[in-house]
Every structure is written in C-alpha cells, then in structure tokens.
Design a protein around this motif. Sequence first.
Motif, mmCIF file in Angstrom:
data_model
loop_
_atom_site.group_PDB
_atom_site.id
_atom_site.type_symbol
_atom_site.label_atom_id
_atom_site.label_comp_id
_atom_site.label_asym_id
_atom_site.label_seq_id
_atom_site.Cartn_x
_atom_site.Cartn_y
_atom_site.Cartn_z
ATOM 1 N N ARG A 131 0.771 -1.267 -0.034
ATOM 2 C CA ARG A 131 -0.125 0.067 -0.164
ATOM 3 C C ARG A 131 0.900 1.208 0.073
ATOM 4 O O ARG A 131 0.626 2.300 -0.779
ATOM 5 N N SER A 132 1.847 1.230 0.850
ATOM 6 C CA SER A 132 2.773 2.421 0.951
ATOM 7 C C SER A 132 3.556 2.614 -0.462
ATOM 8 O O SER A 132 3.606 3.910 -1.001
ATOM 9 N N ASP B 98 0.721 3.958 -2.722
ATOM 10 C CA ASP B 98 0.436 5.376 -2.221
ATOM 11 C C ASP B 98 1.526 6.586 -2.929
ATOM 12 O O ASP B 98 0.963 7.509 -3.286
ATOM 13 N N ASN B 99 2.800 6.057 -3.056
ATOM 14 C CA ASN B 99 3.507 6.834 -3.695
ATOM 15 C C ASN B 99 3.209 7.439 -5.035
ATOM 16 O O ASN B 99 3.310 8.530 -5.755
ATOM 17 N N TRP C 219 0.191 7.103 -6.240
ATOM 18 C CA TRP C 219 -1.149 7.963 -6.249
ATOM 19 C C TRP C 219 -0.836 9.503 -5.949
ATOM 20 O O TRP C 219 -1.412 10.180 -6.544
ATOM 21 N N SER C 220 -0.009 9.510 -4.921
ATOM 22 C CA SER C 220 0.505 11.067 -4.477
ATOM 23 C C SER C 220 1.227 11.735 -5.780
ATOM 24 O O SER C 220 0.739 12.991 -6.148
#
Length: 103
Positions: A78-79, A82-83, A85-86
């Motif tokens: 997920r982390s 998420d990068n 997505w950011s």
Amino acid sequence: MTYTKVFGALADPTRRHIFEALRDEPKSVQQIAATQPVSRPAVSQHLKVLQQAHLVNVEAVGNRRLYSIKREGLEVLRSYLDNFWSDALGAYAAEITRQMNTN
C-alpha cells in the motif's frame, strides 16, 4: 521487507487465488486445497511463500494449522502504491494550476 517480495509472492495466479481464499476467514490447508486446482502439497508450498512475504499468519489449532491474511503485510505494498497515487494527484494539481494561469 520490501514491496518486491509482496509483488513476487502475489505474481503467481495460483498463489493469488489461495491468498484471496483467506480473505473472509482462516482456513486449513485441506480447506484451501478443496477449492484450488492444485494438490495439498502445492497449496502448502504456496502458503510458505506467502508466509515468507509476510502476507499470511499461521496458527496451530489442535492438529491443524490455520492460515489467515496478515493485513499488516499489505502495508508495504500500500505504501509503495500510495507513492504513485501522490505523484498522480500532484501532477493533476499542477495541470489545474497551469490551466487556470493560462485562462
């Protein structure tokens, strides 16, 4: 642990199906194998890989071993995602700002 171990573990379609079979409740190897097109020994080997990637827990209950999803193991993945997505949201915000400045 790195996201590459998680990706590697989930890259195999059979392993993904086994992982997904644990989504609702813990299961024994026998219960999992009953729903898979592979043998019990093969299911055990796939579970071992998932366990090494920190994606499943194993608990001894009597003479059985119950496997369940280790949700914390998904945090690495997920982390990592998420990068991206950011980055996408940042690019979107920059484009909106650019278009507002050109109008």
